[in-house]
Design a protein around this motif. Structure first.
Motif, mmCIF file in Angstrom:
data_model
loop_
_atom_site.group_PDB
_atom_site.id
_atom_site.type_symbol
_atom_site.label_atom_id
_atom_site.label_comp_id
_atom_site.label_asym_id
_atom_site.label_seq_id
_atom_site.Cartn_x
_atom_site.Cartn_y
_atom_site.Cartn_z
ATOM 1 N N ARG A 1 -10.106 -11.294 -0.157
ATOM 2 C CA ARG A 1 -8.698 -11.578 0.152
ATOM 3 C C ARG A 1 -7.771 -10.495 -0.404
ATOM 4 N NH1 ARG A 1 -8.843 -16.760 2.084
ATOM 5 N NH2 ARG A 1 -10.263 -18.193 1.089
ATOM 6 N N SER A 2 -8.124 -9.978 -1.552
ATOM 7 C CA SER A 2 -7.331 -8.888 -2.131
ATOM 8 C C SER A 2 -8.251 -7.689 -2.321
ATOM 9 C CB SER A 2 -6.680 -9.305 -3.445
ATOM 10 O OG SER A 2 -7.658 -9.632 -4.402
ATOM 11 N N SER B 1 -9.135 -4.016 -3.930
ATOM 12 C CA SER B 1 -8.860 -3.125 -5.058
ATOM 13 C C SER B 1 -9.140 -1.689 -4.642
ATOM 14 C CB SER B 1 -9.747 -3.499 -6.252
ATOM 15 O OG SER B 1 -11.089 -3.153 -5.986
ATOM 16 N N LEU C 1 -6.329 -3.091 3.528
ATOM 17 C CA LEU C 1 -5.379 -4.200 3.464
ATOM 18 C C LEU C 1 -5.276 -4.908 4.815
ATOM 19 C CD1 LEU C 1 -3.301 -5.832 1.892
ATOM 20 C CD2 LEU C 1 -1.599 -4.109 2.488
ATOM 21 N N THR D 1 -6.102 -8.774 5.430
ATOM 22 C CA THR D 1 -5.126 -9.672 6.048
ATOM 23 C C THR D 1 -5.770 -10.447 7.189
ATOM 24 O OG1 THR D 1 -3.314 -8.207 5.442
ATOM 25 C CG2 THR D 1 -2.890 -9.775 7.211
#
Length: 121
Positions: free
Chosen positions: A39-40, A42, A57, A61
């Motif tokens: 989900r995120s 790095s 990203l 998304t």
């Protein structure tokens, strides 16, 4: 990179999401794999190192927290590499196939294109 050959729907969806300039590196690295998209993202995430932060990203998304099966898209990749005037040997290496298979794909595409040209006049 512009004027890519028509992509299969699964590849086109990824092109729309991360862009033409990132798609080949993404597919070459993950082809045929079912990858988890966090989900995120790095800076150290594998996806980020392959396609960059902005594209990673966009993938997070769209697919974050789930899995994405990355298409192999071998025939499409062969056509793309041919449009870049790469040698058949190098095309085979990048597409993960034999030179003979590269010839077959290109011959098949030429025959299809010839048939389309015949009916378009």
């Amino acid at each position: 990179m512009t004027d890519l050959p028509a992509a299969p729907p699964a590849v086109q969806r990824l092109i729309d999401l991360i862009g033409e300039e990132k798609i080949l590196a993404f597919i070459e690295h993950f082809a045929g794999q079912r990858i988890y998209v966090p989900r995120s993202i790095s800076e150290q995430a594998e996806i980020t190192t392959i396609v960059g932060a902005e594209a990673a990203l966009a993938l997070a998304t769209e697919y974050g927290g789930g899995y994405l099966t990355v298409p192999v898209a071998r025939e499409w990749r062969v056509l793309v590499y041919k449009s870049q005037n790469l040698s058949y040997r190098y095309i085979a290496k990048r597409a993960g196939t034999s030179e003979g298979n590269v010839w077959r794909i290109l011959d098949k595409n030429d025959a299809t294109q010839s048939q389309l040209d015949l009916f378009s006049t």
